[in-house]
Design a protein around this motif. Structure first.
Motif, short mmCIF file in Angstrom:
data_model
loop_
_atom_site.label_atom_id
_atom_site.label_comp_id
_atom_site.label_asym_id
_atom_site.label_seq_id
_atom_site.Cartn_x
_atom_site.Cartn_y
_atom_site.Cartn_z
N GLU A 141 0.77 -1.22 0.00
CA GLU A 141 0.16 0.01 0.20
C GLU A 141 0.99 1.28 0.00
OE1 GLU A 141 -2.39 -0.38 3.39
OE2 GLU A 141 -2.89 -2.35 3.21
N LEU A 142 0.93 2.04 -1.01
CA LEU A 142 1.91 3.07 -1.21
C LEU A 142 1.23 4.42 -1.47
CD1 LEU A 142 3.18 0.45 -3.18
CD2 LEU A 142 4.73 2.01 -3.62
N GLU A 143 1.48 5.18 -0.31
CA GLU A 143 1.06 6.57 -0.22
C GLU A 143 1.90 7.50 -0.95
OE1 GLU A 143 -1.28 5.75 4.27
OE2 GLU A 143 0.91 6.87 4.19
N PHE A 144 1.10 8.71 -1.20
CA PHE A 144 2.11 9.73 -2.04
C PHE A 144 1.65 11.09 -1.65
CE2 PHE A 144 -0.95 8.07 -5.03
CZ PHE A 144 -1.32 9.23 -5.65
N PHE A 145 2.36 12.05 -1.94
CA PHE A 145 1.81 13.44 -1.75
C PHE A 145 1.95 14.09 -3.06
CE2 PHE A 145 2.75 12.86 2.63
CZ PHE A 145 1.96 13.92 3.28
N LYS A 243 8.63 11.82 4.32
CA LYS A 243 8.02 12.78 5.13
C LYS A 243 8.44 14.14 4.66
CE LYS A 243 6.79 14.08 9.80
NZ LYS A 243 5.58 13.65 10.18
N PRO A 244 7.78 14.57 3.75
CA PRO A 244 7.79 15.87 2.86
C PRO A 244 7.47 17.15 3.58
CG PRO A 244 5.99 14.69 1.98
CD PRO A 244 6.70 14.16 3.11
N VAL A 245 6.63 16.96 4.55
CA VAL A 245 6.00 18.08 5.41
C VAL A 245 6.35 17.97 6.99
CG1 VAL A 245 4.31 19.77 5.52
CG2 VAL A 245 4.49 18.63 3.48
N ASN A 249 1.31 13.92 8.87
CA ASN A 249 1.74 12.45 8.70
C ASN A 249 2.56 12.44 7.40
OD1 ASN A 249 -0.08 11.89 10.60
ND2 ASN A 249 -1.23 10.22 9.60
N GLY A 250 3.58 11.37 7.59
CA GLY A 250 4.21 10.87 6.40
C GLY A 250 3.59 9.60 5.63
N SER A 251 4.23 9.46 4.56
CA SER A 251 3.87 8.50 3.65
C SER A 251 4.38 6.96 3.80
CB SER A 251 3.94 8.83 2.19
OG SER A 251 3.34 9.96 1.67
N GLY A 252 3.63 6.01 4.18
CA GLY A 252 4.18 4.67 4.15
C GLY A 252 4.00 3.52 2.98
N PRO A 310 6.56 8.81 17.14
CA PRO A 310 5.02 8.70 17.55
C PRO A 310 4.41 9.87 17.20
CG PRO A 310 6.87 8.20 19.20
CD PRO A 310 7.67 8.63 18.01
N GLY A 311 3.01 9.57 17.12
CA GLY A 311 2.47 10.64 16.99
C GLY A 311 1.50 10.90 15.49
N TYR A 312 2.26 10.14 14.57
CA TYR A 312 1.85 10.43 13.11
C TYR A 312 1.46 9.08 12.33
CZ TYR A 312 3.93 15.06 13.87
OH TYR A 312 4.23 16.18 14.79
N GLU A 313 0.85 8.18 13.19
CA GLU A 313 0.42 6.83 12.80
C GLU A 313 1.42 6.03 11.85
OE1 GLU A 313 -3.28 7.09 10.38
OE2 GLU A 313 -4.18 8.31 12.00
N ALA A 314 2.97 6.31 12.17
CA ALA A 314 4.10 5.62 11.71
C ALA A 314 4.26 4.57 13.00
CB ALA A 314 5.08 6.36 11.22
#
Length: 453
Positions: A141-145, A243-245, A249-252, A310-314
């Motif tokens: 499952e690839l997330e992106f911005f 983690k671009p921002v 949250n970052g992308s997993g 911790p704190g960003y669902e990662a």
């Protein structure tokens, strides 16, 4: 388990069926694609008139010009196309013209597989599993911005929208982009299962169906390329940077993996309380035992460790659970043939061929050694005190790329899985990356120290 073919043909990909598609779609150019050691897609383009030579593996390239490949005195390599990956590129189609591609493996002049090609690394892992009677099934499952491009087509740091999780239009300004990505992927043979806005502003996800490990890595590589290509047509830049921002949250790249024995899911046991087999528990134990020593592969960038906090669902704590999303390993609810183990730490900057290889190897290690999984942790680990985590024996992932590389060198999973060539090149590359970061002067330092001292 199904095998997804990236093909415009409904029948099995053969030279003859490919010739038919080339004629039907007026394909003039063929892109022969492969990845470097970081998983970055490369290609050389030839005409469709050279198809016979392409299929026979006669196309040579300079391996010394590809990061992590050959020294200059052994630079000649050849591309061996995987016919199942043939696909017409839908964004190139116009009246009387189109282009297509193959994904390829690199081979030595004598025809043997080149050990520095990461696609070949995964092939070796698939063979190792097969020797134990297993077929590896993977669903990533690839997330992106999406960021806006400037008038010159270069990426800015302005997010494409301000929407949140599952929000529709008009707030989700990336909906139209995702629709076109979906259409392109579907035309190339993907089975798309879901498309939605993710939790963070400007963040998106499109899920495709699981398949065998090599196909899943091919699909992941293709997916990243298509997402970037289509986004560019909308004046957007798609990034798989973890983690671009800061502050969101970052992308997993959550990796769902199952082992099959014939047509049966080896991880399923209806008589167990959680309906998990002994092999599933051993697989989980193998991941927990080895994850610190392979996280430099699954989370390969300096930036990767800005996400694993911790704190960003990662998840960054070494624990497993049947439902708890704060644990590193989760067992999704579906059972039967859909029983799987989800590793939640990998990010989409990783080379999928190496990522799937080390995860499968770690799980195999657990099965071969009969390792015992610890008790599951069903509480929210993020909100536990440090003392409680210590009491429960919950360890954490490395906090930086430097720490991760040290763990990689201290363990055996990476070296045994990657092989001498890729392992040596990878470690050298990551050490150089960390040293470059360590010695650079960053904006944070200027902001905090420049006028104060």
């Amino acid at each position: 388990m199904t095998k997804t073919l990236i093909s415009n043909a409904s029948k099995e990909a053969t030279l003859e069926s490919i010739k038919e598609i080339i004629k039907e779609k007026s394909v003039e150019l063929l892109h022969l694609q492969f990845v470097d050691i970081e998983g970055i897609l490369k290609h050389v383009t030839v005409t469709s008139a050279q198809l016979e030579d392409v299929v026979e593996g006669k196309m040579m390239f300079d391996g010394s010009s590809i990061k992590g490949f050959s020294p200059i005195n052994k630079s000649d390599l050849y591309l061996q196309p995987d016919l199942a990956t043939f696909a017409v590129l839908p964004w190139t189609e116009e009246a009387g013209y189109s282009e297509a591609r193959f994904l390829c493996s690199a081979a030595n002049p004598d025809g043997s597989l080149f050990e520095g090609d990461t696609r070949n690394v995964l092939k070796r892992t698939v063979e190792r599993a097969a020797d134990k009677g297993f077929t590896i099934s993977v669903g990533p499952e690839l997330e992106f911005f999406l960021f806006k491009n400037d008038d010159n087509g270069y990426a800015t740091q302005e997010l494409g929208d301000k929407a949140g999780y599952f929000e529709p239009s008009p707030h989700d300004l990336g909906e139209r982009v995702r629709l076109e990505i979906y259409r392109a992927l579907k035309a190339m043979g993907f089975t798309i299962e879901a498309s939605h806005h993710e939790v963070a502003e400007g963040q998106h996800e499109i899920n495709f169906k699981y398949s065998d490990a090599l196909t899943a890595a091919d699909l992941s590589t293709t997916y990243k390329w298509v997402v970037k290509t289509i986004a560019k047509k909308f004046g957007m830049h798609a990034t798989f940077m973890p983690k671009p921002v800061f502050g969101i949250n970052g992308s997993g790249m959550h990796v769902n993996m199952s082992f099959f024995e014939g047509s049966e899911n080896a991880f399923f046991d209806p008589s167990d309380d959680l309906q998990l087999s002994d092999k599933a528990y051993q697989f989980i134990a193998g991941l927990l035992e080895n994850v610190k020593s392979f996280v430099a592969v699954t989370n390969p960038l300096v930036n990767s460790y800005k996400r694993l906090v911790p704190g960003y669902e990662a998840p960054c704590y070494l624990a497993w659970s049947a439902s708890n999303r704060s644990a590193l390993i989760r067992i999704p609810a579906k059972r039967g043939l859909a029983t799987r183990v989800e590793l939640r730490c990998p990010d989409p900057s990783a080379n999928p061929y190496l990522t799937f290889a080390v995860i499968a190897s770690a799980g195999l290690d657990g099965i071969e050694k009969g390792l015992q999984a610890p008790a599951p942790i069903n509480e929210d680990i993020f909100h536990m005190t440090e003392e409680k985590r210590a009491f429960l024996g919950i360890d954490s992932l490395p906090g930086s790329l430097a720490e991760a590389v040290k763990e990689l060198e201290a363990g055996e999973i990476a070296s045994n899985t990657l092989g001498e060539h890729v392992y040596g090149e990878y470690v050298s590359m990551k050490k150089a990356e960390w040293d470059s970061y360590r010695t650079a002067v960053h904006a944070w330092e200027i902001d905090n120290y420049h006028t104060k001292f």
